[in-house]
Design a protein around this motif. Structure first.
Motif, mmCIF file in Angstrom:
data_model
loop_
_atom_site.group_PDB
_atom_site.id
_atom_site.type_symbol
_atom_site.label_atom_id
_atom_site.label_comp_id
_atom_site.label_asym_id
_atom_site.label_seq_id
_atom_site.Cartn_x
_atom_site.Cartn_y
_atom_site.Cartn_z
ATOM 1 N N PHE A 78 35.889 12.333 -8.317
ATOM 2 C CA PHE A 78 37.179 13.213 -8.836
ATOM 3 C C PHE A 78 36.675 14.620 -8.322
ATOM 4 O O PHE A 78 37.874 15.238 -7.955
ATOM 5 N N VAL A 79 35.489 15.017 -8.565
ATOM 6 C CA VAL A 79 35.199 16.540 -8.089
ATOM 7 C C VAL A 79 35.536 16.563 -6.595
ATOM 8 O O VAL A 79 36.332 17.479 -6.029
ATOM 9 N N ARG A 80 35.115 15.660 -5.676
ATOM 10 C CA ARG A 80 35.603 15.873 -4.303
ATOM 11 C C ARG A 80 37.002 15.781 -3.921
ATOM 12 O O ARG A 80 37.505 16.384 -3.269
ATOM 13 N N GLU A 81 37.737 14.833 -4.974
ATOM 14 C CA GLU A 81 39.208 14.737 -4.661
ATOM 15 C C GLU A 81 39.857 16.255 -4.972
ATOM 16 O O GLU A 81 40.800 16.645 -4.343
ATOM 17 N N LEU A 82 39.295 16.705 -6.147
ATOM 18 C CA LEU A 82 40.138 18.034 -6.543
ATOM 19 C C LEU A 82 39.791 19.156 -5.411
ATOM 20 O O LEU A 82 40.632 19.977 -5.037
ATOM 21 N N GLU A 83 38.478 18.982 -4.867
ATOM 22 C CA GLU A 83 38.285 20.058 -3.958
ATOM 23 C C GLU A 83 38.976 19.946 -2.647
ATOM 24 O O GLU A 83 39.668 20.774 -2.060
ATOM 25 N N ALA A 84 39.357 18.665 -2.217
ATOM 26 C CA ALA A 84 40.205 18.198 -0.951
ATOM 27 C C ALA A 84 41.663 18.656 -1.350
ATOM 28 O O ALA A 84 42.179 19.392 -0.633
ATOM 29 N N ARG A 85 42.093 18.371 -2.512
ATOM 30 C CA ARG A 85 43.587 18.898 -3.117
ATOM 31 C C ARG A 85 43.578 20.486 -2.992
ATOM 32 O O ARG A 85 44.557 21.007 -2.495
ATOM 33 N N LEU A 86 42.762 21.137 -3.573
ATOM 34 C CA LEU A 86 42.783 22.578 -3.651
ATOM 35 C C LEU A 86 42.692 23.279 -2.364
ATOM 36 O O LEU A 86 43.361 24.233 -1.983
ATOM 37 N N ARG A 87 41.814 22.498 -1.424
ATOM 38 C CA ARG A 87 41.673 23.096 0.288
ATOM 39 C C ARG A 87 42.755 22.937 0.773
ATOM 40 O O ARG A 87 43.624 23.978 1.369
ATOM 41 N N THR A 88 43.574 22.135 0.567
ATOM 42 C CA THR A 88 44.984 22.006 1.217
ATOM 43 C C THR A 88 46.125 22.855 0.522
ATOM 44 O O THR A 88 46.710 23.446 1.382
ATOM 45 N N HIS A 89 46.219 22.517 -0.755
ATOM 46 C CA HIS A 89 47.050 23.396 -1.704
ATOM 47 C C HIS A 89 46.850 25.049 -1.195
ATOM 48 O O HIS A 89 47.940 25.808 -1.093
ATOM 49 N N ALA A 234 35.911 27.895 -8.982
ATOM 50 C CA ALA A 234 35.853 27.382 -7.647
ATOM 51 C C ALA A 234 35.288 28.855 -6.772
ATOM 52 O O ALA A 234 35.821 29.636 -6.992
ATOM 53 N N VAL A 235 34.578 28.566 -5.764
ATOM 54 C CA VAL A 235 34.458 29.442 -4.529
ATOM 55 C C VAL A 235 35.353 29.052 -3.370
ATOM 56 O O VAL A 235 34.964 27.811 -3.055
ATOM 57 N N VAL A 236 35.932 29.826 -2.850
ATOM 58 C CA VAL A 236 36.998 29.327 -1.596
ATOM 59 C C VAL A 236 36.599 30.238 -0.510
ATOM 60 O O VAL A 236 36.327 31.648 -0.743
ATOM 61 N N GLY A 237 36.830 30.039 0.777
ATOM 62 C CA GLY A 237 36.908 31.014 1.695
ATOM 63 C C GLY A 237 37.465 30.308 2.980
ATOM 64 O O GLY A 237 37.723 29.183 3.000
ATOM 65 N N ALA A 238 37.421 31.235 4.146
ATOM 66 C CA ALA A 238 37.989 30.699 5.490
ATOM 67 C C ALA A 238 36.727 29.882 6.004
ATOM 68 O O ALA A 238 37.100 28.913 7.110
ATOM 69 N N ASP A 239 35.767 30.070 5.810
ATOM 70 C CA ASP A 239 34.624 29.689 6.752
ATOM 71 C C ASP A 239 33.679 28.610 6.182
ATOM 72 O O ASP A 239 33.011 28.820 5.187
ATOM 73 N N ILE A 240 33.984 27.407 6.699
ATOM 74 C CA ILE A 240 33.406 26.185 6.066
ATOM 75 C C ILE A 240 31.879 26.109 6.111
ATOM 76 O O ILE A 240 31.276 25.443 5.331
ATOM 77 N N GLU A 241 31.354 26.839 7.059
ATOM 78 C CA GLU A 241 30.012 26.972 7.137
ATOM 79 C C GLU A 241 29.247 27.245 5.752
ATOM 80 O O GLU A 241 28.173 27.162 5.614
ATOM 81 N N LYS A 242 30.061 28.018 4.877
ATOM 82 C CA LYS A 242 29.365 28.720 3.720
ATOM 83 C C LYS A 242 29.511 27.654 2.641
ATOM 84 O O LYS A 242 28.761 27.803 1.569
ATOM 85 N N TYR A 243 30.111 26.429 2.709
ATOM 86 C CA TYR A 243 30.283 25.520 1.600
ATOM 87 C C TYR A 243 28.698 24.851 1.240
ATOM 88 O O TYR A 243 28.485 24.543 0.131
ATOM 89 N N ALA A 244 28.082 24.602 2.416
ATOM 90 C CA ALA A 244 26.624 23.798 2.345
ATOM 91 C C ALA A 244 25.701 24.710 1.107
ATOM 92 O O ALA A 244 25.315 23.915 0.378
ATOM 93 N N ARG A 245 25.682 25.788 1.696
ATOM 94 C CA ARG A 245 24.728 26.546 0.794
ATOM 95 C C ARG A 245 25.297 26.805 -0.479
ATOM 96 O O ARG A 245 24.562 26.757 -1.592
ATOM 97 N N LEU A 246 26.586 26.907 -0.757
ATOM 98 C CA LEU A 246 27.193 27.111 -2.184
ATOM 99 C C LEU A 246 26.973 25.521 -3.004
ATOM 100 O O LEU A 246 26.608 25.629 -4.226
ATOM 101 N N SER A 247 27.124 24.550 -2.297
ATOM 102 C CA SER A 247 26.968 23.417 -2.772
ATOM 103 C C SER A 247 25.604 23.130 -3.337
ATOM 104 O O SER A 247 25.317 22.455 -4.170
ATOM 105 N N MET A 248 24.715 23.463 -2.358
ATOM 106 C CA MET A 248 23.118 23.589 -2.900
ATOM 107 C C MET A 248 22.722 24.327 -3.954
ATOM 108 O O MET A 248 22.302 24.015 -5.078
ATOM 109 N N LEU A 249 23.408 25.525 -4.037
ATOM 110 C CA LEU A 249 23.238 26.627 -5.311
ATOM 111 C C LEU A 249 23.412 26.109 -6.427
ATOM 112 O O LEU A 249 22.971 26.213 -7.471
#
Ligand SMILES: *Cc1c(COP(=O)(O)O)cnc(C)c1O
Length: 426
Positions: A78-89, A234-249
């Motif tokens: 559900f967290v992953r689904e919410l992230e995907a819906r938010l990314r699109t929206h 949530a933390v959002v941004g244009a640059d997908i490269e930043k996701y991995a670091r945030l998800s680890m932190l």
């Protein structure tokens, strides 16, 4: 100290408050004015917002699935689904969900490896500045623009020193910051920009979604926000490269079974919170539309009330109408902001003094040279005039009209109200 969280406690109690027995006292003969012993405009308290509630069957279907899988947390479906819906929206490159907006801000700052000073606005919710401080950074205040209520780029430039690492502007009440100017400042001085976009869910500026400007933007999904997950962010941004670091932190900086790298935190969103978000997702869009209509009506009628000033919307922006801030000009209205607030309370209208007191007045930050009121004249003036009026779809035009009628009646009776309040004493 302003606290949105105590609004929610009141919100949950809202439905169970028994209606007031109407008092028939027209002895003063000047229309409905509860402070002067007439009936209040509302039988039950009206707060500045009312949390959206998911459809029970939809929410319980999500819960059954959680109970069956026993996956309550740790990056579940559900967290992953919410992230995907938010990314699109929100039309952003990535979205990393968190347990709340404050922790998300800390992780966002930590992910950029900063040290030194961070320039921000004193006219914000305390969380913005606390998050900077919790990261071991020094908050430095710069003044706001008196029209947009947002951090002023010119004042920001003046606050830059060789220790400045980043700027954290806030899209105050959902009105976009001067993002183009902050881009320039970042480029010229090699600074990072992290937007506090807690108020700006779904906002667009110059035909682009608000979440793609700067390095990162932080959202809050607290129940008082227009889209919520009870507690969340949530933390959002244009640059997908930043996701991995945030998800680890957000997961204790755990890389894998054998490695932990750096200073992480427990910032994970649970499956139960994500399910609330999924279950109300579509209601949120409807809610903005309703609030947009109410906001337009407020604007149109409040123009007629001398002494009431409305926040000027930034041009080229699509807003979410999550808040309805006004300023009370004491000289023209005949009452101070606090007197108007008291008179509204007697009508059962619970407006809020957001943001008073300023963050720079907090005992923890007030000794910093940048907290000197002489350097923050616009913020001080606004904090003494600001009042957020109730706005949520279920109030309807009827509710908005009653609030405006009350303000009009209060203004007309201003001298009597002032005398009444002064005789009653503090
Ligand atoms: C609500 C809010 C936050 C904090 O968000 P939480 O999810 O409650 O931690 C931060 N900044 C602003 C401007 C807010 O309004």
């Amino acid at each position: 100290m302003p606290c949105e969280h105590d609004v929610l406690e009141k919100l949950t109690a809202h439905e169970s408050i028994p209606p007031k027995t109407p008092r028939l006292n027209a002895s003063l003969g000047h229309g409905p004015l509860a402070l002067l012993n007439d009936e209040p405009a509302f039988e039950q308290p009206v707060y500045i917002t009312r949390a959206l509630v998911p459809d029970e069957r939809v929410f319980m279907a999500y819960m059954r699935s959680v109970f069956k899988s026993r996956q309550f947390t740790n990056n579940g479906d559900f967290v992953r689904e919410l992230e995907a819906r938010l990314r699109t929206h929100l039309q952003v490159g990535f979205c990393a969900a968190f347990c709340n907006g404050t922790t998300a801000t800390q992780a966002a700052l930590r992910s950029l490896d900063l040290s030194g000073e961070v320039i921000s606005t004193p006219f914000t919710f305390p969380a913005t500045i606390h998050a900077i401080h919790w990261c071991g950074l020094t908050p430095v205040f710069a003044d706001i623009d008196p029209r947009s209520y947002n951090l002023d780029p010119t004042a920001t430039r003046q606050a830059i020193t060789d220790r400045t690492a980043a700027v954290v502007p806030v899209h105050c009440f959902g009105n976009p910051c001067d993002v183009v100017a902050f881009d320039e400042i970042a480029g010229e001085h090699g600074l990072k920009i992290v937007y506090d976009a807690a108020h700006a869910f779904g906002v667009r500026y110059r035909d682009r979604p608000i979440g793609v400007w700067g390095d990162l933007s932080v959202l809050s999904f607290h129940a008082t926000k227009v889209f919520h997950t009870a507690e969340g962010g949530a933390v959002v941004g244009a640059d997908i490269e930043k996701y991995a670091r945030l998800s680890m932190l957000r997961n204790f900086a755990i890389i894998n079974e054998d490695e932990v790298l750096g200073i992480g935190v427990n910032g994970k969103m649970s499956e139960i919170h994500a399910a609330i978000g999924l279950a109300i997702f579509d209601n949120a869009t409807r809610e903005y539309r309703l609030r947009g209509q109410l906001s337009a009506h407020y604007r149109q009628r409040l123009r007629e009330i001398d002494g009431v000033v409305v926040q000027r919307p930034v041009a080229d922006a699509t807003l979410n109408h999550a808040y309805f801030p006004i300023e009370i000009d004491e000289r023209r209205f005949g009452l101070s902001r606090d007197e108007v607030n008291q008179a509204l309370r007697a009508e059962n209208i619970f407006a809020r003094k957001y943001f008073f007191p300023l963050c720079s007045e907090n005992e923890a930050y007030r000794r910093h040279p940048s907290s000197d009121p002489a350097r923050l004249p616009n913020a001080h003036r606004l904090a003494s005039r600001i009042l957020c009026l109730p706005i949520y779809g279920a109030l309807g035009l009827d509710g908005i009209n009653r609030i405006i009628d009350s303000l009009e009646a209060i203004r007309e009776a201003a001298p009597r109200i002032r005398r009444h309040l002064r005789n009653a004493g503090p």
